[in-house]
Design a protein around this motif. Structure first.
Motif, mmCIF file in Angstrom:
data_model
loop_
_atom_site.group_PDB
_atom_site.id
_atom_site.type_symbol
_atom_site.label_atom_id
_atom_site.label_comp_id
_atom_site.label_asym_id
_atom_site.label_seq_id
_atom_site.Cartn_x
_atom_site.Cartn_y
_atom_site.Cartn_z
ATOM 1 N N ALA A 109 0.834 -1.210 0.000
ATOM 2 C CA ALA A 109 0.000 0.000 0.000
ATOM 3 C C ALA A 109 0.866 1.255 0.000
ATOM 4 O O ALA A 109 0.613 2.213 -0.750
ATOM 5 C CB ALA A 109 -0.926 -0.012 1.214
ATOM 6 N N VAL A 110 1.914 1.263 0.850
ATOM 7 C CA VAL A 110 2.807 2.429 0.912
ATOM 8 C C VAL A 110 3.508 2.628 -0.425
ATOM 9 O O VAL A 110 3.617 3.754 -0.937
ATOM 10 C CB VAL A 110 3.831 2.265 2.053
ATOM 11 C CG1 VAL A 110 4.876 3.375 1.999
ATOM 12 C CG2 VAL A 110 3.132 2.279 3.406
ATOM 13 N N ALA A 111 4.008 1.516 -0.999
ATOM 14 C CA ALA A 111 4.698 1.621 -2.288
ATOM 15 C C ALA A 111 3.759 2.124 -3.378
ATOM 16 O O ALA A 111 4.165 2.911 -4.247
ATOM 17 C CB ALA A 111 5.276 0.260 -2.675
ATOM 18 N N SER A 112 2.504 1.674 -3.334
ATOM 19 C CA SER A 112 1.536 2.116 -4.341
ATOM 20 C C SER A 112 1.257 3.601 -4.216
ATOM 21 O O SER A 112 1.210 4.332 -5.210
ATOM 22 C CB SER A 112 0.237 1.316 -4.200
ATOM 23 O OG SER A 112 0.470 -0.069 -4.378
ATOM 24 N N VAL A 113 1.084 4.063 -2.953
ATOM 25 C CA VAL A 113 0.840 5.489 -2.733
ATOM 26 C C VAL A 113 2.040 6.308 -3.194
ATOM 27 O O VAL A 113 1.897 7.344 -3.852
ATOM 28 C CB VAL A 113 0.541 5.759 -1.243
ATOM 29 C CG1 VAL A 113 0.484 7.255 -0.973
ATOM 30 C CG2 VAL A 113 -0.784 5.109 -0.851
ATOM 31 N N TRP A 114 3.261 5.824 -2.832
ATOM 32 C CA TRP A 114 4.463 6.535 -3.254
ATOM 33 C C TRP A 114 4.550 6.593 -4.770
ATOM 34 O O TRP A 114 4.916 7.629 -5.346
ATOM 35 C CB TRP A 114 5.696 5.841 -2.686
ATOM 36 C CG TRP A 114 6.979 6.452 -3.158
ATOM 37 C CD1 TRP A 114 7.665 7.509 -2.632
ATOM 38 C CD2 TRP A 114 7.732 6.033 -4.314
ATOM 39 N NE1 TRP A 114 8.784 7.770 -3.377
ATOM 40 C CE2 TRP A 114 8.861 6.900 -4.422
ATOM 41 C CE3 TRP A 114 7.563 5.033 -5.261
ATOM 42 C CZ2 TRP A 114 9.804 6.762 -5.435
ATOM 43 C CZ3 TRP A 114 8.508 4.902 -6.276
ATOM 44 C CH2 TRP A 114 9.608 5.762 -6.351
ATOM 45 N N PHE A 115 4.232 5.487 -5.434
ATOM 46 C CA PHE A 115 4.299 5.447 -6.889
ATOM 47 C C PHE A 115 3.327 6.446 -7.503
ATOM 48 O O PHE A 115 3.686 7.175 -8.449
ATOM 49 C CB PHE A 115 3.982 4.035 -7.376
ATOM 50 C CG PHE A 115 4.005 3.881 -8.865
ATOM 51 C CD1 PHE A 115 5.201 3.838 -9.558
ATOM 52 C CD2 PHE A 115 2.810 3.794 -9.579
ATOM 53 C CE1 PHE A 115 5.218 3.701 -10.940
ATOM 54 C CE2 PHE A 115 2.829 3.668 -10.964
ATOM 55 C CZ PHE A 115 4.030 3.625 -11.637
ATOM 56 N N VAL A 116 2.102 6.494 -6.982
ATOM 57 C CA VAL A 116 1.107 7.435 -7.514
ATOM 58 C C VAL A 116 1.556 8.868 -7.298
ATOM 59 O O VAL A 116 1.444 9.720 -8.198
ATOM 60 C CB VAL A 116 -0.268 7.182 -6.848
ATOM 61 C CG1 VAL A 116 -1.253 8.273 -7.236
ATOM 62 C CG2 VAL A 116 -0.813 5.822 -7.253
ATOM 63 N N ILE A 117 2.099 9.147 -6.087
ATOM 64 C CA ILE A 117 2.578 10.507 -5.808
ATOM 65 C C ILE A 117 3.728 10.869 -6.745
ATOM 66 O O ILE A 117 3.791 11.986 -7.285
ATOM 67 C CB ILE A 117 3.008 10.631 -4.333
ATOM 68 C CG1 ILE A 117 1.787 10.495 -3.414
ATOM 69 C CG2 ILE A 117 3.717 11.953 -4.085
ATOM 70 C CD1 ILE A 117 2.125 10.501 -1.949
ATOM 71 N N GLN A 118 4.657 9.910 -6.934
ATOM 72 C CA GLN A 118 5.808 10.173 -7.802
ATOM 73 C C GLN A 118 5.353 10.454 -9.232
ATOM 74 O O GLN A 118 5.872 11.373 -9.886
ATOM 75 C CB GLN A 118 6.756 8.970 -7.768
ATOM 76 C CG GLN A 118 8.047 9.174 -8.540
ATOM 77 C CD GLN A 118 8.939 10.237 -7.930
ATOM 78 O OE1 GLN A 118 8.825 10.527 -6.741
ATOM 79 N NE2 GLN A 118 9.808 10.824 -8.739
ATOM 80 N N ILE A 119 4.386 9.653 -9.720
ATOM 81 C CA ILE A 119 3.868 9.894 -11.066
ATOM 82 C C ILE A 119 3.223 11.271 -11.146
ATOM 83 O O ILE A 119 3.407 12.012 -12.122
ATOM 84 C CB ILE A 119 2.848 8.798 -11.448
ATOM 85 C CG1 ILE A 119 3.564 7.442 -11.615
ATOM 86 C CG2 ILE A 119 2.116 9.159 -12.724
ATOM 87 C CD1 ILE A 119 4.561 7.408 -12.743
ATOM 88 N N GLY A 120 2.468 11.633 -10.082
ATOM 89 C CA GLY A 120 1.838 12.948 -10.066
ATOM 90 C C GLY A 120 2.855 14.071 -10.097
ATOM 91 O O GLY A 120 2.682 15.077 -10.801
ATOM 92 N N VAL A 121 3.938 13.915 -9.299
ATOM 93 C CA VAL A 121 4.993 14.941 -9.280
ATOM 94 C C VAL A 121 5.652 15.060 -10.648
ATOM 95 O O VAL A 121 5.891 16.159 -11.155
ATOM 96 C CB VAL A 121 6.032 14.607 -8.186
ATOM 97 C CG1 VAL A 121 7.240 15.529 -8.313
ATOM 98 C CG2 VAL A 121 5.419 14.748 -6.808
ATOM 99 N N GLU A 122 5.973 13.893 -11.252
ATOM 100 C CA GLU A 122 6.632 13.917 -12.556
ATOM 101 C C GLU A 122 5.736 14.572 -13.606
ATOM 102 O O GLU A 122 6.210 15.376 -14.423
ATOM 103 C CB GLU A 122 6.984 12.495 -12.987
ATOM 104 C CG GLU A 122 8.017 11.799 -12.119
ATOM 105 C CD GLU A 122 9.387 12.446 -12.218
ATOM 106 O OE1 GLU A 122 9.633 13.134 -13.230
ATOM 107 O OE2 GLU A 122 10.206 12.265 -11.304
ATOM 108 N N VAL A 123 4.452 14.228 -13.607
ATOM 109 C CA VAL A 123 3.528 14.833 -14.563
ATOM 110 C C VAL A 123 3.405 16.331 -14.313
ATOM 111 O O VAL A 123 3.417 17.149 -15.242
ATOM 112 C CB VAL A 123 2.152 14.146 -14.477
ATOM 113 C CG1 VAL A 123 1.124 14.900 -15.319
ATOM 114 C CG2 VAL A 123 2.245 12.702 -14.950
ATOM 115 N N GLY A 124 3.303 16.705 -13.007
ATOM 116 C CA GLY A 124 3.195 18.120 -12.663
ATOM 117 C C GLY A 124 4.426 18.907 -13.090
ATOM 118 O O GLY A 124 4.308 20.010 -13.662
ATOM 119 N N MET A 125 5.622 18.343 -12.827
ATOM 120 C CA MET A 125 6.852 19.021 -13.233
ATOM 121 C C MET A 125 6.937 19.120 -14.751
ATOM 122 O O MET A 125 7.403 20.141 -15.294
ATOM 123 C CB MET A 125 8.059 18.263 -12.681
ATOM 124 C CG MET A 125 8.204 18.349 -11.166
ATOM 125 S SD MET A 125 8.446 20.038 -10.577
ATOM 126 C CE MET A 125 10.051 20.425 -11.302
ATOM 127 N N GLY A 126 6.500 18.067 -15.428
ATOM 128 C CA GLY A 126 6.514 18.113 -16.879
ATOM 129 C C GLY A 126 5.622 19.216 -17.420
ATOM 130 O O GLY A 126 6.013 19.977 -18.325
#
Length: 434
Positions: A283-300
Motif C-alpha cells: 500500500a505504501v509503495a503504491s501510494v508513493w508510486f502514484v505521488i511520484q507519477i503525479g509529481v513527474e507529470v506536474g513538473m513536466g
C-alpha cells in the motif's frame, strides 16, 4: 493422472500449538478412477508425506475430514435467490438453531432443498484449528474440509449408519448428519422410525455399514433397531476401514457434503492471504508510486508551460526588432538567429543588432541567478547603432556586472535612468560598438 488424499485425524487430537507432530491420521489415496492406491492407519503427517515422495506424487488434492459432532447441521429458510442477499440473511436465519453467539460461529452453506438451505455451523476457533491442521502439507494442496458423517452414501428414503469403533455416524437422505456414541444407537431407533408429521410412511429404510467385528460387538443395538417395527435394516459389511467407504461415496457423488472451506476459510482467500503480511508495504509503495507519477507529470507540465512562455517572450522580442519578418516563428527562430550570428561573426563588435544582442545575451548568461535579471524591453536604433535594453534586477550590482562584462568585450555600455526600488533597481542599458 490426478490423485486425491482423504485424511481423517484420530482422537485424542494433539494440541496444534504445542504438539502438532503427535497427531495421528487414517488416510486413503484414490486415483482419478476412484480406485484406492494406498492407505494407512494411525500414521503421522511425515509418514504420509514420505509415502507420496516415494511414489513420486506431487500436487495431490487433500480432503480433510473432521468429526461429525464438530459441525452442527441446520437449515436456513431464505426466500432470496441472489447469493449476496442469501449470505447476508444467513446468520439471522439459523441463529435460533445455534446455542452460542452467532458471531463466534463459522457458517458454511450447502445446496438448497425443499426445506431451505443446508448449513453447517462450526465454532470459529475450532475451525481455524482444523484449517491449520490440514494446511501446509508437502506435495498436497488442500481442496476441502468436510464433516465425516456428511460423506456417508445416501440411503433413499431413510438413513445411513456407519459403526466406527465407539462412534456411530448417521446421515439422512435430506442431507442431515450427526455422530453419536455407538452404545446409544438403540436410543435413536425411535427417532429414526418417527416420520415427519406431514407424511405417512409405512417403512423407513436404514443401511448399516460396519466390519464383521463391529456387527458382533453391536449385535444387541442392531437387534433393537430391527425390532422397532418401522425400520427396514440392511447390513453392509466393510472389508476395510470406514474412511474408504466415505472416500468412495464422495468420489462417486453418492453423498451431498458441505465444504466447510467457505468465506474467510475458503481456499481462494487463504491463497491470497500469503500476501497479507506485505499488504502495508504494498500500500505504501503504491501510494508513493502514484505521488511520484503525479509529481513527474506536474513538473513536466510546469516546464512545458515555462518553455512555451519563454518561446513567446523570445518571439515578442524578435518581433520588436524585426517587425517585417513574417517567415520566422517559434519553431525556427533559434535556427534563424544562429544563422545570422554565424554570418555576422566576422564583422566585429560594431556589426549591428545581431552582434550586440549576441554579446548582451552572453554576458546575461554569466550572471549568477539569471532569473533575478529581467529584460523588460529591447530597442535598437540602426541610425545610432545602439541597443537599448530596459532592464530590472534585484540589485544594482548585477546591472553593473552586466555593463562591465560588455565593456570587457570592447563594447561601449552605459547604464542610465537608474531607479532604486524596495525590491531592486531598474535602469536603461545602452550598448554600442567600440
Amino acid at each position: 493422472m490426478s490423485y486425491r488424499l482423504y485424511v481423517r485425524p484420530l482422537p485424542p487430537f494433539a494440541d496444534p500449538d504445542t504438539t502438532p507432530d503427535a497427531q495421528l491420521y487414517n488416510w486413503v489415496l484414490l486415483d482419478a478412477g476412484g480406485d484406492s492406491q494406498a492407505r494407512g492407519a494411525g500414521d503421522r503427517k511425515e509418514d504420509i508425506e514420505q509415502t507420496l515422495v516415494q511414489n513420486d506424487l506431487e500436487n495431490v488434492l487433500l480432503v480433510g475430514l473432521l468429526p461429525g459432532e464438530e459441525a452442527l447441521f441446520c437449515t436456513a429458510d431464505i426466500p432470496a435467490k441472489q447469493s449476496r442477499f442469501v449470505y447476508q440473511a444467513l446468520p439471522y436465519a439459523v441463529e435460533e438453531q445455534i446455542a452460542q453467539d452467532i458471531e463466534s460461529v463459522h457458517l458454511a452453506m450447502g445446496n438448497r432443498t425443499e426445506h431451505g438451505f443446508r448449513v453447517a455451523a462450526v465454532d470459529h476457533k475450532r475451525m481455524a484449528e482444523w484449517v491449520a491442521m490440514f494446511s501446509g502439507w508437502e506435495h498436497l494442496k488442500l481442496e476441502a474440509i468436510y464433516p465425516d458423517a456428511g460423506l456417508l452414501p445416501v440411503t433413499e428414503g431413510g438413513w445411513s449408519i456407519c459403526i466406527d469403533g465407539e462412534t456411530a455416524m448417521l446421515a439422512s437422505d435430506q442431507g442431515e448428519w450427526l455422530s453419536v456414541q455407538a452404545r446409544n444407537l438403540a436410543m435413536f431407533a425411535q427417532t429414526l422410525a418417527l416420520p415427519p408429521s406431514d407424511e405417512v410412511v409405512a417403512e423407513v429404510a436404514v443401511t448399516v455399514y460396519g466390519t464383521e467385528q463391529e456387527f458382533e460387538h453391536q449385535q444387541a443395538d442392531l437387534a433393537e433397531l430391527r425390532s422397532s417395527g418401522r425400520l427396514v435394516v440392511r447390513e453392509e459389511r466393510l472389508e476395510l476401514m470406514p474412511l474408504e467407504l466415505l472416500a468412495h461415496a464422495h468420489h462417486h457423488h453418492l453423498c451431498q457434503p458441505i465444504n466447510l472451506c467457505q468465506g474467510e476459510y475458503s481456499i481462494r482467500s487463504r491463497k491470497s492471504g500469503a500476501l497479507n503480511p506485505w499488504k502495508p508495504l504494498i500500500a505504501v509503495a503504491s501510494v508513493w508510486f502514484v505521488i511520484q507519477i503525479g509529481v513527474e507529470v506536474g513538473m513536466g507540465l510546469y516546464h512545458q508551460q515555462k518553455a512555451d512562455q519563454t518561446r513567446e517572450e523570445a518571439m515578442a522580442l524578435y518581433r520588436q526588432a524585426f517587425p517585417d519578418d513574417s517567415r520566422t516563428h517559434a519553431g525556427n527562430v533559434r535556427r534563424v538567429v544562429e544563422g545570422q550570428l554565424r554570418q555576422l561573426q566576422s564583422d566585429g563588435p560594431d556589426a549591428g543588432f545581431i552582434a550586440l544582442m549576441k554579446y548582451t545575451g552572453e554576458q546575461y548568461s554569466t550572471i549568477p541567478d539569471t532569473g533575478s535579471v529581467v529584460f523588460n524591453s529591447v530597442n535598437y536604433s540602426s541610425n545610432r547603432g545602439e541597443l537599448v535594453v530596459d532592464v530590472r534586477a534585484d540589485s544594482y550590482n548585477k546591472l553593473s556586472t552586466l555593463r562591465n562584462g560588455l565593456t570587457s568585450q570592447g563594447l561601449t555600455a552605459e547604464i542610465g535612468s537608474v531607479v532604486n526600488e524596495s525590491d531592486g533597481a531598474r535602469g536603461r542599458l545602452t550598448v554600442s560598438g567600440g
